[in-house]
Design a protein around this motif. Structure first.
Motif, short mmCIF file in Angstrom:
data_model
loop_
_atom_site.label_atom_id
_atom_site.label_comp_id
_atom_site.label_asym_id
_atom_site.label_seq_id
_atom_site.Cartn_x
_atom_site.Cartn_y
_atom_site.Cartn_z
N GLY A 13 29.06 0.13 -0.68
CA GLY A 13 29.76 -1.00 -1.28
C GLY A 13 28.84 -2.19 -1.47
N GLU A 14 29.42 -3.26 -1.95
CA GLU A 14 28.68 -4.49 -2.27
C GLU A 14 27.84 -4.98 -1.10
OE1 GLU A 14 27.40 -7.55 -4.76
OE2 GLU A 14 28.75 -5.94 -5.37
N GLY A 15 28.33 -4.86 0.12
CA GLY A 15 27.60 -5.32 1.29
C GLY A 15 26.32 -4.54 1.55
N ASP A 16 26.16 -3.39 0.91
CA ASP A 16 24.98 -2.56 1.08
C ASP A 16 23.90 -2.82 0.03
OD1 ASP A 16 26.15 -0.95 3.21
OD2 ASP A 16 27.40 -0.08 1.63
N LEU A 17 24.21 -3.66 -0.95
CA LEU A 17 23.35 -3.78 -2.12
C LEU A 17 21.91 -4.15 -1.77
CD1 LEU A 17 23.10 -3.62 -5.16
CD2 LEU A 17 23.90 -5.98 -5.30
N THR A 18 21.70 -5.10 -0.91
CA THR A 18 20.34 -5.51 -0.58
C THR A 18 19.58 -4.39 0.12
OG1 THR A 18 20.94 -7.85 -0.50
CG2 THR A 18 18.93 -7.20 0.67
N ALA A 19 20.21 -3.75 1.10
CA ALA A 19 19.55 -2.66 1.82
C ALA A 19 19.24 -1.49 0.89
CB ALA A 19 20.42 -2.19 2.99
N LEU A 20 20.17 -1.14 0.01
CA LEU A 20 19.93 -0.04 -0.92
C LEU A 20 18.81 -0.37 -1.90
CD1 LEU A 20 23.64 0.96 -1.68
CD2 LEU A 20 22.06 2.03 -0.07
N THR A 21 18.77 -1.61 -2.34
CA THR A 21 17.70 -2.04 -3.25
C THR A 21 16.36 -2.00 -2.54
OG1 THR A 21 19.28 -3.45 -4.44
CG2 THR A 21 16.94 -3.91 -4.77
N ASP A 22 16.33 -2.43 -1.27
CA ASP A 22 15.07 -2.38 -0.51
C ASP A 22 14.57 -0.95 -0.36
OD1 ASP A 22 15.13 -5.14 -0.21
OD2 ASP A 22 15.88 -5.08 1.86
N ILE A 23 15.47 -0.02 -0.07
CA ILE A 23 15.07 1.38 0.05
C ILE A 23 14.50 1.87 -1.27
CG2 ILE A 23 15.93 3.75 0.35
CD1 ILE A 23 17.93 2.55 2.43
N TYR A 24 15.21 1.63 -2.36
CA TYR A 24 14.75 2.10 -3.66
C TYR A 24 13.41 1.47 -4.03
CZ TYR A 24 15.02 3.80 -8.45
OH TYR A 24 14.75 4.43 -9.64
N ASN A 25 13.26 0.17 -3.76
CA ASN A 25 12.00 -0.50 -4.08
C ASN A 25 10.82 0.09 -3.31
OD1 ASN A 25 12.82 -2.23 -6.11
ND2 ASN A 25 13.38 -3.86 -4.69
N HIS A 26 11.06 0.57 -2.11
CA HIS A 26 9.99 1.25 -1.37
C HIS A 26 9.45 2.42 -2.20
CE1 HIS A 26 7.86 3.57 1.65
NE2 HIS A 26 8.62 4.60 1.32
N TYR A 27 10.35 3.22 -2.77
CA TYR A 27 9.94 4.37 -3.57
C TYR A 27 9.29 3.96 -4.89
CZ TYR A 27 12.13 7.27 -0.11
OH TYR A 27 12.43 7.89 1.08
N ILE A 28 9.73 2.84 -5.44
CA ILE A 28 9.08 2.33 -6.66
C ILE A 28 7.65 1.92 -6.35
CG2 ILE A 28 9.03 0.44 -8.34
CD1 ILE A 28 12.12 0.39 -8.20
N ARG A 29 7.46 1.16 -5.28
CA ARG A 29 6.13 0.60 -4.96
C ARG A 29 5.17 1.64 -4.39
NH1 ARG A 29 9.37 -3.38 -2.74
NH2 ARG A 29 9.03 -2.47 -0.68
N GLU A 30 5.67 2.58 -3.60
CA GLU A 30 4.79 3.42 -2.80
C GLU A 30 4.66 4.88 -3.24
OE1 GLU A 30 3.05 2.01 -0.39
OE2 GLU A 30 4.07 0.09 -0.68
N THR A 31 5.55 5.36 -4.11
CA THR A 31 5.55 6.79 -4.44
C THR A 31 5.80 7.02 -5.93
OG1 THR A 31 7.93 7.29 -4.30
CG2 THR A 31 6.73 7.13 -2.20
N PRO A 32 5.49 8.21 -6.41
CA PRO A 32 5.87 8.58 -7.77
C PRO A 32 7.26 9.22 -7.83
CG PRO A 32 4.43 10.24 -6.88
CD PRO A 32 4.54 9.15 -5.83
N ILE A 33 7.99 9.22 -6.72
CA ILE A 33 9.28 9.92 -6.64
C ILE A 33 10.27 9.39 -7.68
CG2 ILE A 33 11.32 10.21 -5.16
CD1 ILE A 33 9.32 10.73 -2.86
#
Length: 172
Positions: A13-33
């Motif tokens: 839900g909305e309360g998870d948005l920052t944490a979910l974005t942080d997780i996804y950004n890790h994969y953007i910055r660090e991996t080709p996944i």
């Protein structure tokens, strides 16, 4: 498998948005996944979050540590393609927070996701996996996915071309 955590799986839900974005950004910055190149903000990620209601074939499930409430990862089922005839197909994915792999979190997420999809009008699930990614191939196979093809050198990230394996799971 390493130490198992006490984990709760629930609808995101909305309360998870920052944490979910942080997780996804890790994969953007660090991996080709993921083939996204530039990190995104929670506001940019909000439409994605809102496209996954608590019911129906397009779900977002979050794994949360029961101890400290930290978001450990998420799994989704999303529209496979936008045309109407594809409505009974979904694309699934799992993203885990750094340090959360190897503890059964992905298994808990996919178990809950496929249990939720069992009551929906979904015929096939597909997953695209950037290669190499043995952990992702392994969990998809464990859940009954079969590789159906490879798009060779379909994406370029970090100065290199990457293949994407496509996997399919029959749901009905």
């Amino acid at each position: 498998m390493s130490e198992r955590m006490d984990v709760q799986v629930r609808a995101g839900g909305e309360g998870d948005l920052t944490a979910l974005t942080d997780i996804y950004n890790h994969y953007i910055r660090e991996t080709p996944i993921t083939f996204d190149i530039n990190p995104i903000t929670p506001d940019e990620r909000r439409p994605w979050l809102l496209s996954h209601p608590e019911d129906g074939p397009h779900r977002l499930l979050v794994a949360q540590s029961a101890g400290d409430g930290r978001v450990l990862g998420y799994a989704t089922s999303s529209p496979f393609r936008p045309k109407a005839a594809y409505a009974t197909s979904v694309e699934t994915s799992i993203y885990l927070a750094p340090g959360s792999s190897g503890r059964g979190v992905g298994t808990l997420l996919y178990t809950a996701l496929f249990e939720a999809l069992a009551g929906e009008d979904v015929h096939r699930a597909y997953a695209g996996v950037t290669l190499p990614n043995e952990a992702s191939i392994r969990i998809h196979r464990r859940f009954g996915f079969q590789q159906i093809g490879v798009y060779e050198e379909v994406g370029r990230k970090f100065g290199a071309y990457h293949d994407v394996a496509w996997l399919e799971k029959r749901l009905s």
